[in-house]
Each structure stands twice: as structure tokens, then as C-alpha cells.
Design an enzyme around this catalytic site. Structure first.
Site, short mmCIF file in Angstrom:
data_model
loop_
_atom_site.label_atom_id
_atom_site.label_comp_id
_atom_site.label_asym_id
_atom_site.label_seq_id
_atom_site.Cartn_x
_atom_site.Cartn_y
_atom_site.Cartn_z
N ARG A 117 0.86 -1.18 0.00
CA ARG A 117 0.00 0.00 0.00
C ARG A 117 0.90 1.23 0.00
NH1 ARG A 117 -5.25 -0.20 3.62
NH2 ARG A 117 -3.89 0.99 4.97
N THR A 122 -4.67 6.70 -1.44
CA THR A 122 -5.69 5.81 -2.02
C THR A 122 -5.64 4.44 -1.39
OG1 THR A 122 -4.22 4.97 -3.72
CG2 THR A 122 -5.49 6.97 -4.24
N ASP A 216 -1.16 -2.17 12.56
CA ASP A 216 -0.50 -2.81 11.43
C ASP A 216 -0.08 -4.23 11.82
OD1 ASP A 216 1.52 -3.69 9.57
OD2 ASP A 216 1.59 -1.63 8.84
N ASP A 219 3.64 -5.21 11.27
CA ASP A 219 4.58 -4.58 12.20
C ASP A 219 4.52 -5.24 13.58
OD1 ASP A 219 5.32 -2.85 10.27
OD2 ASP A 219 4.37 -1.07 11.17
C1 PRP Z 1 -1.92 -5.07 5.06
C2 PRP Z 1 -2.67 -6.37 5.14
C3 PRP Z 1 -3.30 -6.47 3.80
C4 PRP Z 1 -3.60 -5.04 3.49
C5 PRP Z 1 -5.04 -4.77 3.76
O1 PRP Z 1 -0.75 -5.22 4.42
O2 PRP Z 1 -1.87 -7.44 5.48
O3 PRP Z 1 -2.45 -7.05 2.84
O4 PRP Z 1 -2.81 -4.24 4.35
O5 PRP Z 1 -5.40 -3.54 3.31
P1 PRP Z 1 -6.32 -3.36 2.03
O6 PRP Z 1 -7.49 -4.28 2.20
O7 PRP Z 1 -6.72 -1.91 2.10
O8 PRP Z 1 -5.53 -3.67 0.81
P2 PRP Z 1 0.25 -3.98 4.29
O9 PRP Z 1 0.06 -3.31 2.96
O10 PRP Z 1 0.16 -3.13 5.50
O11 PRP Z 1 1.64 -4.70 4.19
P3 PRP Z 1 2.33 -5.67 5.24
O12 PRP Z 1 1.66 -7.00 5.12
O13 PRP Z 1 3.72 -5.69 4.77
O14 PRP Z 1 2.18 -5.08 6.61
N1 URA Z 2 -3.16 -3.24 7.20
C1 URA Z 2 -3.09 -3.56 8.51
O1 URA Z 2 -2.16 -4.24 8.95
N2 URA Z 2 -4.05 -3.11 9.30
C2 URA Z 2 -5.08 -2.37 8.86
O2 URA Z 2 -5.94 -1.99 9.66
C3 URA Z 2 -5.13 -2.06 7.49
C4 URA Z 2 -4.16 -2.51 6.68
#
Ligand code: PRP
Ligand code: URA
Length: 220
Positions: A117, A122, A216, A219
Site C-alpha cells: 500500500r 488511495t 498494522d 509490524d
Molecule cells: C496489510 C494487510 C493487507 C492489506 C489490507 O498489508 O496485510 O495485505 O494491508 O489492506 P487493504 O485491504 O486496504 O488492501 P500492508 O500493505 O500493511 O503490508 P504488510 O503485510 O507488509 O504489513
Molecule cells: N493493514 C493492517 O495491517 N491493518 C489495517 O488496519 C489495514 C491494513
């Protein structure tokens, strides 16, 4: 798809399965939502929820009759899983669900997709990478990601699976916490996809994080 006693379609429709909100599940979720929870407990209690999700996911795979003879010499009219499966984790947080899947399906093949993301405004995922089993088109796919926020990451991952020939109705998305927005978005685009989630939260905050959520996941 098999039907069973534990699966309960939710108010979101028959393909959105929310785990029963037992006191046990609520207690597990309370621990991982608590900002004071350290890494060790976060991993331990998340794993317990992941295990529930995997077991529920497996309930939705088809079975065929299989009769076996028990050591008492009596025939038992049982069942056996019919199709082959694989796991696909959405990196990075989805990788935390791989061990829970392996606990239940010892030699399961696991692929990975990744999206980031990057665009905080967005929240749309960018930079997509995929490493998937060659014969994925013949398998049921358990798609793994603990968080379903806007649905962007999940939608991208499903597009990748469909491009590889996986049938939409053979994808089961296993997820710890979903937002109503995320559910609506994936359901609108992929109505045959099955979502199995532990909890549906209130919504999204200004940063497109799930609220109350747990922050998160990757994290933590
Ligand atoms: C998080 C989560 C999903 C996403 C969800 O990943 O694990 O993949 O966000 O959000 P969305 O439904 O709006 O797409 P993130 O992008 O934070 O990456 P990470 O897994 O490396 O923490
Ligand atoms: N990714 C996360 O880890 N938590 C949220 O709430 C949204 C995206």
C-alpha cells in the site's frame, strides 16, 4: 462445495462466513487488539485464531464417500477430501498464516503474492509479485491475509490467481479481521469467492486502517 454443521453464512451473504463469536474467540481477539500486547503473545494468540480459520476453511472443501475398516473389523462409512489444495499468502502479513495452514495440512504447497500500500492516500496496492505452484489452476486456493481493509490487496491477489487459471469458486480467503467496506468490495467483484473471517469490524479510519482493528498486523 461441502456443507457442514459449523458453517454459518453471515448477514453479508452465503459466501461470507464469520466465525461464531464465542467468548473464546472474543478473548483471543481482545489480546491481539490490545496495544500493550507484546510480540510473543501477539504471535501466540494470532496463531490460535488462524488455526480456527484454517479448520473452518477446510470445512468448505468437497469430500467424497470413503469407507474404511476399523481395527474392530467393522466398516466405517467416512469421507475423504476430494480436491488438492494450496495456500497463497499475501506478503508480508499473510505469511504469518502459513504455519497455521501447515499445522493442519502437513505437506501443503504454498505460494506468495505481494502488493504494497505505497500510496497512503488511495491505499491502492502497487508492485505486484507472485510465486505460485505450477499446477495452481487444478487446486483449491486458501488465500491468506489477516487484514481486509479496503480490499485492494485481496482484489489484486485474486486477479493474479484468476490469471493463472484458478476458478473463482475455488478460492477461499482466510482473514482475521475484515472491514465492511472490504467485504463489500470483494463481494461486488468476486461474488463466488468464499471469505472466512474471524470478525467484521466497524469500518475504516482516515488512514484506511480497520477500526477498532489492531493496527498494522505486519509490524506487530
Ligand atoms: C496489510 C494487510 C493487507 C492489506 C489490507 O498489508 O496485510 O495485505 O494491508 O489492506 P487493504 O485491504 O486496504 O488492501 P500492508 O500493505 O500493511 O503490508 P504488510 O503485510 O507488509 O504489513
Ligand atoms: N493493514 C493492517 O495491517 N491493518 C489495517 O488496519 C489495514 C491494513
Amino acid at each position: 462445495m461441502a456443507h457442514n454443521a459449523t458453517s454459518c453464512a453471515s448477514k453479508w451473504g452465503e459466501n461470507i462466513i464469520v466465525l461464531p463469536p464465542t467468548a473464546q474467540l472474543q478473548a483471543l481477539l481482545t489480546v491481539i487488539r490490545d496495544e500493550r500486547t507484546g510480540r510473543g503473545d501477539f504471535v501466540f494468540y494470532s496463531d490460535r485464531i488462524i488455526r480456527l480459520l484454517v479448520e473452518e476453511g477446510l470445512n468448505h472443501l468437497p469430500v467424497v464417500p470413503q469407507t474404511v475398516k476399523t481395527p474392530t473389523g467393522v466398516q466405517f462409512p467416512g469421507v475423504a477430501f476430494e480436491g488438492r489444495i494450496c495456500g497463497v499468502s499475501i506478503m508480508r502479513a499473510g505469511e504469518a498464516m502459513e504455519a497455521g495452514l501447515r499445522d493442519c495440512c502437513r505437506s501443503v504447497r504454498i505460494g506468495k503474492v505481494s502488493g504494497y500500500r505505497c500510496d497512503e492516500e488511495t491505499a491502492q496496492p502497487k508492485l505486484f509479485y507472485a510465486k505460485l505452484p505450477d499446477d495452481i489452476a487444478q487446486r483449491y486456493c486458501l488465500l491468506l491475509d489477516p487484514m481486509l481493509a479496503t480490499g485492494g490487496s485481496c482484489l489484486k491477489a485474486i486477479e493474479v490467481l484468476l490469471e493463472q487459471g484458478v476458478k473463482e469458486e475455488r478460492i477461499l480467503f482466510l482473514n482475521l479481521i475484515a472491514s465492511p467496506e472490504g467485504i463489500k468490495n470483494v463481494q461486488a467483484k468476486f461474488p463466488k469467492l468464499k471469505v472466512i473471517t474471524a470478525w467484521v469490524d466497524e469500518g475504516l479510519d482516515a488512514k484506511q486502517y480497520i477500526t477498532p482493528g489492531l493496527g498494522d498486523f505486519g509490524d506487530r
